[in-house]
Design an enzyme around this catalytic site. Structure first.
Site, PDB file in Angstrom:
ATOM      1  N   CYS A 148       0.860  -1.163   0.000  1.00 32.38           N
ATOM      2  CA  CYS A 148       0.000   0.000   0.000  1.00 32.38           C
ATOM      3  C   CYS A 148       0.907   1.228   0.000  1.00 32.38           C
ATOM      4  CB  CYS A 148      -0.853  -0.001   1.252  1.00 32.38           C
ATOM      5  SG  CYS A 148      -1.717  -1.557   1.496  1.00 32.38           S
ATOM      6  N   ARG A 159       1.096   1.722  -6.056  1.00 35.31           N
ATOM      7  CA  ARG A 159       1.298   0.694  -5.030  1.00 35.31           C
ATOM      8  C   ARG A 159       0.035  -0.115  -4.753  1.00 35.31           C
ATOM      9  NH1 ARG A 159       5.275   0.972  -1.066  1.00 35.31           N
ATOM     10  NH2 ARG A 159       7.053   2.089  -1.863  1.00 35.31           N
ATOM     11  N   TRP A 175      -3.560  -1.960  -1.357  1.00 33.62           N
ATOM     12  CA  TRP A 175      -3.549  -3.227  -2.080  1.00 33.62           C
ATOM     13  C   TRP A 175      -3.908  -4.267  -1.037  1.00 33.62           C
ATOM     14  CZ3 TRP A 175      -0.860  -7.940  -1.970  1.00 33.62           C
ATOM     15  CH2 TRP A 175      -1.027  -8.745  -3.103  1.00 33.62           C
ATOM     16  N   ASN A 177       1.179  -0.065   5.755  1.00 33.42           N
ATOM     17  CA  ASN A 177       1.621  -0.842   4.603  1.00 33.42           C
ATOM     18  C   ASN A 177       2.350  -2.047   5.146  1.00 33.42           C
ATOM     19  OD1 ASN A 177       2.736  -1.827   2.217  1.00 33.42           O
ATOM     20  ND2 ASN A 177       4.420  -0.352   2.237  1.00 33.42           N
ATOM     21  N   GLY A 178       1.924  -3.247   4.766  1.00 33.02           N
ATOM     22  CA  GLY A 178       2.598  -4.450   5.247  1.00 33.02           C
ATOM     23  C   GLY A 178       1.594  -5.443   5.797  1.00 33.02           C
ATOM     24  N   GLU A 192       8.003 -14.106 -20.904  1.00 35.73           N
ATOM     25  CA  GLU A 192       7.620 -12.710 -20.687  1.00 35.73           C
ATOM     26  C   GLU A 192       6.371 -12.360 -21.505  1.00 35.73           C
ATOM     27  OE1 GLU A 192       7.987 -10.393 -18.759  1.00 35.73           O
ATOM     28  OE2 GLU A 192       7.723  -8.486 -19.785  1.00 35.73           O
ATOM     29  N   LYS A 225       3.028 -11.049 -19.743  1.00 35.81           N
ATOM     30  CA  LYS A 225       2.453  -9.747 -20.108  1.00 35.81           C
ATOM     31  C   LYS A 225       1.008  -9.921 -20.549  1.00 35.81           C
ATOM     32  CE  LYS A 225       4.651  -7.518 -19.006  1.00 35.81           C
ATOM     33  NZ  LYS A 225       5.836  -7.134 -18.298  1.00 35.81           N
ATOM     34  N   GLU A 248      -1.333 -10.814 -17.565  1.00 40.28           N
ATOM     35  CA  GLU A 248      -1.532  -9.800 -16.515  1.00 40.28           C
ATOM     36  C   GLU A 248      -2.386  -8.629 -16.970  1.00 40.28           C
ATOM     37  OE1 GLU A 248       1.786  -7.561 -14.849  1.00 40.28           O
ATOM     38  OE2 GLU A 248       2.937  -7.947 -16.648  1.00 40.28           O
ATOM     39  N   HIS A 268       6.792 -32.886 -24.437  1.00 42.58           N
ATOM     40  CA  HIS A 268       6.767 -33.593 -23.152  1.00 42.58           C
ATOM     41  C   HIS A 268       5.482 -33.321 -22.377  1.00 42.58           C
ATOM     42  CE1 HIS A 268      10.829 -34.907 -23.835  1.00 42.58           C
ATOM     43  NE2 HIS A 268      11.180 -33.652 -24.115  1.00 42.58           N
ATOM     44  N   LYS A 303       2.163  -2.022  -8.581  1.00 38.89           N
ATOM     45  CA  LYS A 303       3.465  -1.811  -9.203  1.00 38.89           C
ATOM     46  C   LYS A 303       4.615  -2.198  -8.283  1.00 38.89           C
ATOM     47  CE  LYS A 303       5.935  -0.177 -12.642  1.00 38.89           C
ATOM     48  NZ  LYS A 303       6.043  -1.156 -13.729  1.00 38.89           N
TER      49      LYS A 303
HETATM   50  C1  F6R Z   1       5.159  -7.698 -14.596  1.00 39.79           C
HETATM   51  C2  F6R Z   1       5.757  -6.953 -13.506  1.00 39.79           C
HETATM   52  C3  F6R Z   1       6.140  -7.691 -12.281  1.00 39.79           C
HETATM   53  C4  F6R Z   1       7.438  -7.121 -11.692  1.00 39.79           C
HETATM   54  C5  F6R Z   1       7.752  -7.782 -10.340  1.00 39.79           C
HETATM   55  C6  F6R Z   1       9.070  -7.300  -9.770  1.00 39.79           C
HETATM   56  O1  F6R Z   1       4.891  -6.873 -15.684  1.00 39.79           O
HETATM   57  O2  F6R Z   1       5.912  -5.771 -13.579  1.00 39.79           O
HETATM   58  O3  F6R Z   1       6.251  -9.066 -12.512  1.00 39.79           O
HETATM   59  O4  F6R Z   1       8.469  -7.337 -12.607  1.00 39.79           O
HETATM   60  O5  F6R Z   1       6.731  -7.511  -9.437  1.00 39.79           O
HETATM   61  O6  F6R Z   1       9.036  -5.937  -9.502  1.00 39.79           O
HETATM   62  P1  F6R Z   1      10.367  -5.113  -9.315  1.00 39.79           P
HETATM   63  O7  F6R Z   1      11.074  -5.143 -10.636  1.00 39.79           O
HETATM   64  O8  F6R Z   1       9.931  -3.742  -8.929  1.00 39.79           O
HETATM   65  O9  F6R Z   1      11.174  -5.802  -8.258  1.00 39.79           O
END
Ligand code: F6R
Length: 606
Positions: free
Chosen positions: A2, A27, A74, A98-99, A478, A482, A485, A501, A601
């Site tokens: 958060c 966040r 969050w 936060n936590g 990746e 992407k 998500e 497999h 994020k």
């Molecule tokens: C996916 C994404 C997440 C971050 C992950 C690590 O698009 O953004 O998988 O890569 O949460 O976050 P950081 O890089 O901030 O440690």
């Protein structure tokens, strides 16, 4: 994960707190809330969902007061709802958190038996009641906080108002980040310096188990019963809010910025005239390094995955790779002549930070590849290798990933040179391939309309597979990450050779298969796997260069022709089409591209 903010000053704080929250919404955006204190009374406004909803509530019912706290959530304990939104308050105390309070159930039972009434499903509410209990028993806010620090287990950063003390805000930090901002006759608390950037650039970061009392003219910081001093640093962060430019979403803006930010990152780590990599002084001897352990989460771990291939094949350095949430608990023995590398956009990811601390406890040196050097991971690492992606606002990581790759490619070349496994000519060749990237990426961005057409078909699918071999395998992972998500389409990435497999059983005409296949030494192998897919009716989207596409003929459902590049840099270039596919599929599905559901994020809880 958060975001929290607190302000004590001369002006009405609710609009300022709201501004701070705007910069923290990355966040979490499950709910938001603000509490202020005026005439001995705590008042609060809260709203479920995005910050805009709280804005509407505040407009209808403004909050008065020159001292207050705010929160963007969050959800961890308790579903996203107005009732579970922070601040949590009694008539004596208001708190944002936060936590995770790990022993909340024990405290809840204990405080419940003392007559405290709980009205939310959150872990945080126990902190409000615990502090209220202490205050009711005659303790000052300082004494209450000191006692609470001894009772709370888990990770937290807190900002607290006490109804009887309109002259102070109390903050505390254990596990989750918290910064104090020093203004002129006003003081600030925030989850990070970015939240405080509109107000001040004089920042002090609290350390583990610090708690602080802020008044209008300063802060007193305590740790373990003693007063402590923490350095005040100047932050270079800008107070301006970042806009989307001409783009509809931050994600598309950030995809489009990649030629520029990759160029910026290259400039920092390469001498383009000599075509030679230049790294800052490192705390390890690259020539004598026995092993590098790379740890990260999510997309950042996939950058590490590509780096493992580069470091092993180009630099002959053994690499161990793990996701931080596993690494931190598996008690991995670490080689005394080895080192740890962590990779993180935010520099605040809780699991990555814990992995770093574990490795440090074993005496390992830590190299951090970070986009935010002024972060907790940045402060605790031995050296920061800074990706120059600039602020990344879209929750799905794009430019942070490709700048991580560029930096890691430079690192791999530097290691190869130090270990004597490449000569200056090969270094110049690999460096040239990297310097070509901004132009080649700009060419791929020109395929946007074509990729969008393909994405419209992909968007109709329920399941999508991504395949690749070698360094294209992490790019397949990746691409799948992407897509799932931001479009919520189920997607999986596989090593192309693993298909037979098991996963090949999934293939039918309803499952698009995106194949990442630059012309490299593994192309023919991937091509055979592709034939196996098509023989079973699979609809292939083929990402390759002119040679590859010529070999395939017209067999694929669709093909995107990428420029021919040195296979060393292909994983960076081939990231662009998988980003665009995910983006356009998400737009077609009408999802919230920049703030996809359930995500945040910066992931500061484990
Ligand atoms: C996916 C994404 C997440 C971050 C992950 C690590 O698009 O953004 O998988 O890569 O949460 O976050 P950081 O890089 O901030 O440690």
């Amino acid at each position: 994960m958060c975001g929290i903010v607190g302000i004590i000053g001369k002006a009405e704080v609710a609009p300022l707190l709201f501004d701070g929250l705007k910069r923290l919404e990355y966040r979490g955006y499950d709910s938001a809330g603000i509490a202020t204190l005026k005439d001995g009374r705590i008042d609060r406004r809260r709203a479920e969902g995005k910050l805009g909803n709280l804005g509407a509530v505040l407009q209808a019912q403004p909050l008065a007061g020159t001292i207050g706290i705010g929160h963007t959530r969050w959800a961890t304990h308790g579903r996203p709802s107005e009732n579970n939104a922070h601040p949590h308050a009694t008539d004596k105390v208001a708190i944002v958190h936060n936590g995770i309070i790990e022993n909340f159930q024990e405290l809840r039972d204990e405080l419940g038996s003392l007559g405290k009434k709980f009205t939310t499903d959150t872990d945080t509410e126990v902190v409000a009641h615990l502090l209220t209990h202490y205050v009711e028993h005659g303790h000052s806010p300082e004494q209450a906080m000191e006692r609470a620090m001894g009772r709370l287990h888990g990770a937290f950063s807190l900002a607290i108002l006490f109804a009887d003390r309109p002259d102070i805000i109390v903050g505390a930090r254990r596990g989750s980040p918290l910064a104090i901002g020093f203004g002129d006759g006003e003081m600030f608390l925030g989850s990070d310096a970015m939240a405080l950037a509109p107000f001040t650039n004089r920042i002090c970061y609290l350390e583990e188990d610090d708690w602080a009392v802020l008044s209008m003219d300063g802060a007193t910081i305590y740790n373990d019963g003693r007063r402590v001093n923490r350095e005040i640093v100047q932050t270079a962060l800008s107070g301006a809010l970042i806009g989307k430019g001409n783009h509809r979403h931050f994600m598309m803006k950030e995809i489009a910025e990649q030629p520029t930010v990759i160029g910026d990152t290259l400039q920092a780590f390469m001498n383009p005239l000599e075509r030679r990599i230049q790294l800052p002084d490192l705390p390890v001897d690259l020539a004598g390094l026995s092993r590098l352990t790379i740890v990260a989460c999510g997309t950042a771990s996939l950058a590490g995955h590509v780096a493992k291939y580069w470091l092993e094949s180009v630099a002959r350095l053994p690499v161990e790779l793990d996701v931080a949430s596993e690494f931190r608990y598996r008690q991995a023995p670490m080689d005394p002549d080895g080192a740890l590398m962590v990779i993180s956009q935010s520099g605040e990811t809780a699991d990555t930070l814990a992995a770093l601390r574990y490795a440090k406890s074993l005496g390992q040196k830590v190299l951090a590849v970070l986009n935010v050097p002024e972060s907790t991971i940045g402060r605790e690492s031995d050296v920061v290798l800074h990706t120059l992606a600039g602020p990344e606002i879209g929750v799905a990581s794009t430019k942070a990933f490709t700048t991580q790759l560029v930096l890691l490619a430079c690192f791999a070349i530097a290691v190869a040179r130090a270990r004597g496994v490449i000569d200056a000519a090969r270094e110049a060749e690999l460096s040239s391939a990297l310097t070509e990237l901004p132009a080649r990426i700009a060419e791929v961005l020109n395929h946007d309309v074509h990729i969008r057409e393909i994405a419209l078909k992909v968007a109709e699918a329920r399941d999508v597979l991504f395949l690749g071999r070698g360094t294209s395998y992490p790019i397949a992972l990746e691409g799948a990450l992407k897509l799932k998500e931001i479009s919520y389409i189920h997607a999986e990435g596989y090593a192309a050779g693993e298909m037979k497999h098991g996963p090949i059983a999934l293939i039918d005409e309803n499952v698009p298969v995106i194949v990442v296949a630059p012309s490299d030494e593994l192309f023919d192998k991937t091509f055979s796997n592709l034939q196996e897919v098509m023989a079973r009716g699979g609809r292939v989207v083929f990402l390759s260069d002119a040679d590859g596409i010529r070999k395939l003929g017209g067999q694929a459902m669709a093909a995107v022709e990428l420029p021919r590049v040195d296979p060393f840099v292909a994983p960076i270039l081939y990231t662009i089409p998988v980003q665009l596919l995910a983006y356009h599929a998400a737009v077609a599905k009408g999802t919230d591209v920049d703030q996809p559901r359930n995500l945040a994020k910066s992931v500061t809880v484990e």
